[in-house]
Write an enzyme that holds these catalytic residues in place. Structure first.
Site, short mmCIF file in Angstrom:
data_model
loop_
_atom_site.label_atom_id
_atom_site.label_comp_id
_atom_site.label_asym_id
_atom_site.label_seq_id
_atom_site.Cartn_x
_atom_site.Cartn_y
_atom_site.Cartn_z
N ASP A 101 33.85 40.89 8.44
CA ASP A 101 33.93 40.62 9.86
C ASP A 101 33.61 41.90 10.63
O ASP A 101 33.67 43.00 10.07
CB ASP A 101 35.34 40.12 10.19
CG ASP A 101 35.49 39.72 11.64
OD1 ASP A 101 34.54 39.16 12.20
OD2 ASP A 101 36.57 39.96 12.21
N ASP B 167 40.11 39.37 9.95
CA ASP B 167 41.43 39.53 10.55
C ASP B 167 41.86 38.36 11.40
O ASP B 167 43.01 38.29 11.82
CB ASP B 167 41.49 40.81 11.40
CG ASP B 167 40.49 40.79 12.55
OD1 ASP B 167 39.66 39.85 12.61
OD2 ASP B 167 40.55 41.69 13.40
N ASP C 114 38.61 33.52 10.29
CA ASP C 114 38.19 34.06 8.99
C ASP C 114 38.95 33.44 7.82
O ASP C 114 38.53 33.59 6.67
CB ASP C 114 38.42 35.58 8.95
CG ASP C 114 37.65 36.31 10.03
OD1 ASP C 114 36.47 36.00 10.21
OD2 ASP C 114 38.25 37.19 10.69
#
Length: 869
Positions: free
Chosen positions: A328, A612, A616
């Site tokens: 990410d 996070d 996700d």
């Protein structure tokens, strides 16, 4: 599609009508209660997992364990109760170790459900009441204010400077400004007229109609993905499972052949059943699960010291085999803290150092530091950013935090870096609205400051401040060009102006002051970590929900260049080669993140996924290893992951890959060392039956060897230091088996050596008139001492490493001495002689055993040299 099904594409009044509610009075109490009964509470389904008893029983679900249990039962039926108890003890110890290490199942679903446990301010029957969020129903009118957690999916009716932090759901790096106007078909992150369950209101206020609750919300969609996404086995567990199946079949076949051959020779079935049990117990590597667990546990401890907490033990090894890291952007590669990096004031451009909200940094012009106080236009621009501002900057727990909008927090930090103290007290304010498109404040001393988009602020200005702060003609084209240049670097740009006035109504004409450009900057160490991963043959791919331009800019700064693929591109269908070649994926939904992980796995890659946010979580669960952020991450992400970074530092992933490779190397060394003992014992028993000879070793003696030699000599492999060049070699091919052909041949060679030594020295003792107990004790000690010598062979699988190996890992010498002491106890104490049917040996017997072990060591070193050449 109805208005209620696509509310963002429909006018707010039409949505209210479709849901049978009043946009001013909301639902009546009885109607809300009826809908709650009909539709159910606004909660996510609870996670279902195995209870502690079921989890413990599942530890016995293994082919090798079944064979051991059958062997224990056979021993008990034959009256060998001591054998049966020892075998059962081994099985129970392994089950307890596995049970203790197993982590909580499906805890991610519980964490997601917790996101909706809040209260909501609701208008019912024209009165505002506070109700548990679980009691919200479709059609409820919900009021929002700064600091609120959005309790359900809302179609906004009205907004007043409303901004919502949706980063956990969409990956957007800055709060989304909201506007109730209807939209066309658009991506989730761009639906400005919606507020989504589980997100956080950072600024302003508003009201909206509940259009989805519980599992029907966007966060409910993530929940459904979580429930339908199975956690995959790690490469290590897949290889161990395959190895276990092969060993089980081989053991059963050999045991059956042994039994059948013995019976054909006319030997009693009970004796042959004892032989079959001895073969099964000898060939099964009982110590392997314990050593694997211990080796992984040592890796876990080392990784914890480097900022990585491992929740599932096999994940340690998985990182060593990772071929692709899908990461990410927001909060992982970047700091998730907006930072001003450039200022335009008085026609001059200044760069600003430092990152995050810590007010530490300098201003430079053309590479030379400047004093802000000596640059009036720069000082006034920074002061305008601090004065026309509703955020608050403060220090807490050793770090700097903001209360309010991250963009305004960045302005406060840049002002503090320039030595700007508190702004003059505010006397009036015009808040930012979608219609006004700027914010203005009036202050003591007769000054008005304004901030907003560049084009809007320029409309309000007649002139601009020169380098000395005095008015000069406004060069709109130059300002616009500089703003576009900032935008081309994916910087967010705000413009500032002032006027000498005490009133905001009417707003006076303004003097343009300057621009502040900001970005959520990459972590300082991210670029070097990405480079180190590439040097190790691990590809890094950024997958984010943020805008393509922002993702491209961050990617370029950390070394991830090339084509940027968007969620729209993926939805349209891209050929696999373009997906494989891309390093940056932007505006990607949770479903698309999950699909990308599956695509890379289907191509044969071992995937580590970092993230996070709630968005996700499904991909974290599906990846071969999920890595969550410990500080800034959500509970859903942490509970979905196999590993949590306590420092939110991407560099820790690089360290974890290194540690994982070391753990895998040590496991391979241990297996190459341990298997010859099991195979050799099996060969000794089979050879004895085929030769129609008495058993050279008893089942209980086999267990003694497996549990003492394997555990005592196996422990040094758990703490064996990593190879110096471990991060300069490519990742191992995930399709390769646990053992290469060369290592398999070496295992078979050592097994044959043990077979030859056992029969040769046993035959020598029998010819000299030794008792069966003495001959069997010779066989046990041949295995023990030869395994000590072979341990030093296995400290390196490619080159000799005897004395250097002992120096760098002194536990090898300690373990060798410990096993010799244990064997002395086994050989000479009356108690052990009674239990294990052992006998004392003379010096001549020990001399022959040691000569044989040294010869075996030298032979293996010669074989290693030949294989290396």
């Amino acid at each position: 599609m109805t208005a209620a099904q696509a509310p963002y594409r429909t006018r707010a009044d039409e949505v209210a009508a479709a849901l049978g509610t009043d946009a001013e009075r909301g639902l009546d109490g009885p109607e809300a209660a009826e809908r709650l009964t009909r539709d159910g509470p606004n909660t996510l389904p609870a996670a279902r997992g195995h209870g502690p008893v079921a989890r413990f029983l599942l530890q016995f679900h293994s082919p090798l364990i079944y064979v051991l249990l059958a062997s224990a039962a056979a021993s008990a039926l034959l009256g060998e109760h001591a054998d049966a108890l020892v075998i059962l003890g081994v099985v129970v110890v392994n089950a307890v170790v596995g049970f203790v290490q197993e982590s909580r199942a499906e805890a991610a679903l519980t964490a997601l459900a917790a996101l909706t446990r809040t209260t909501a301010s609701v208008v019912r029957g024209g009165a505002t009441v506070t109700v548990p969020a679980a009691e919200l129903v479709r059609g409820d009118l919900v009021e929002l204010a700064a600091g609120d957690k959005v309790p359900a999916d809302l179609r906004l009716l009205r907004t007043d400077e409303l901004s919502v932090d949706e980063s956990a759901l969409t990956g957007e790096s800055v709060p989304a400004g909201k506007d109730p106007a209807a939209l066309g078909e658009t991506a989730l992150a761009d639906r400005r007229n919606m507020a989504f369950s589980g997100t956080l209101v950072t600024n302003g206020q508003g009201a909206g109609i509940v259009v989805a609750t519980g599992a029907a919300t966007e966060i409910g969609g993530v929940h459904r993905l979580m429930r339908t996404t199975g956690a995959v086995q790690t490469p290590l567990t897949r290889k161990i499972s395959r190895f276990s199946r092969i060993v089980t079949v081989a053991i059963l076949v050999l045991a059956a052949l042994t039994f059948g051959i013995g019976v054909l020779y006319g030997r009693p079935p009970a004796e042959m059943l004892t032989a079959a049990v001895a073969l099964a117990v000898g060939a099964i590597p009982e110590g392997l699960p314990a050593i694997v667990t211990i080796t992984l546990a040592f890796g876990v401890a080392r990784m914890a010291r480097r900022g990585a907490i491992v929740r599932h033990l096999p994940a340690v090894e998985t990182l060593g085999g990772t071929t692709v890291i899908c990461t990410d952007k927001t909060g992982t590669l970047t700091q998730n803290q907006m930072t001003v990096t450039a200022v335009l004031a008085g026609g001059r451009e200044y760069t600003v150092s430092g990152s995050g909200y810590a007010p530490a940094g300098t201003f430079e012009q053309d590479g030379r530091p400047v004093r802000v106080a000596a640059h009036p236009a720069l000082r006034e621009t920074l002061l305008a950013g601090a004065a026309c501002n509703d955020a608050r900057l403060f220090e807490e727990d050793g770090g700097w935090r903001i209360a309010g909008d991250p963009t305004e927090g960045a302005l406060l930090t840049s002002a503090a870096k320039g030595g700007i103290g508190d702004a003059p007290p505010r006397t009036a304010a015009l808040p930012f609205t979608s219609e006004r498109r700027f914010m203005a404040t009036a202050h003591d001393g007769g000054t008005v400051y304004a901030k907003g988009p560049v084009e809007r602020i320029l409309e309000l200005c007649d002139d601009q401040a020169g380098p000395d702060g005095l008015p000069e003609p406004l060069d709109r084209a130059a300002v616009t060009a500089r703003a576009e240049a900032f935008g081309g670097r994916a910087l967010r740009v705000l413009a500032f102006a002032r006027a000498p006035s005490e009133r905001l109504d009417p707003l006076p004409r303004l003097t343009f002051l300057g621009l502040e450009a900001m970005i959520d900057p990459p972590r300082p160490e991210a670029a070097s970590a990405v480079r180190a991963c590439r040097d190790a043959g691990v590809r890094v791919k950024m997958i984010t929900g943020d805008h393509a331009a922002t993702a491209a800019a961050v990617g370029a700064r950390i070394g991830l260049g090339g084509e940027v693929v968007t969620g729209a591109d993926l939805a349209a269908g891209l050929p696999p080669e373009r997906i494989d070649a891309a390093s940056v994926f932007a505006r990607v939904s949770p479903e698309q993140k999950l699909r990308l992980v599956r695509t890379f796995q289907e191509a044969g890659h071992v995937i580590a996924m970092t993230g996070d946010g709630v968005n996700d979580a499904p991909a974290l669960k599906r990846a071969d290893i999920g890595v969550a952020m410990g500080r800034g991450g959500t509970d859903a992400a942490r509970e979905s992951a196999d590993m949590v970074l306590t420092d939110d530092d991407f560099t820790s992933i690089e360290h974890a890959v290194e540690e994982g490779r070391g753990v895998f190397d040590n496991l391979v060394k241990f297996i190459v060392w341990a298997l010859p003992s099991n195979i050799g014992l099996g060969l000794v028993l089979v050879a004895a039956i085929v030769a129609n000879a008495s058993l050279p070793i008893l089942p209980l003696q086999v267990l003694w060897l497996n549990m003492t030699a394997v555990l005592v000599l196996g422990l040094p492999f758990a703490v064996e230091p990593k190879d110096e060049a471990i991060m300069r070699r490519p990742p191992r091919d995930p399709s390769l088996p646990l053992l290469t052909r060369a290592l398999t041949l070496r295992i078979l060679l050592v097994s044959g050596i043990l077979l030859a030594g056992s029969f040769g020295l046993r035959y020598w003792e029998r010819v000299q008139g030794a008792s069966p107990e003495t001959a069997r004790t010779i066989v046990v000690n041949v295995f023990a001492v030869t395994l000590i010598a072979y341990m030093f062979n296995c400290l390196s699988l490619e080159r000799p490493l005897l004395w250097r190996g002992v120096r760098r890992n002194p536990w090898t010498a300690v373990s060798a001495a410990a096993l010799l002491a244990v064997q002395m106890f086994y050989t000479y104490t009356p108690f052990m002689q009674r239990v294990f049917h052992s006998a004392a040996l003379g010096l001549g017997a020990w001399a022959r055993i040691i000569v044989f072990a040294v010869a075996a060591y030298l032979l293996i070193e010669i074989i290693k040299r030949l294989q290396r050449d």
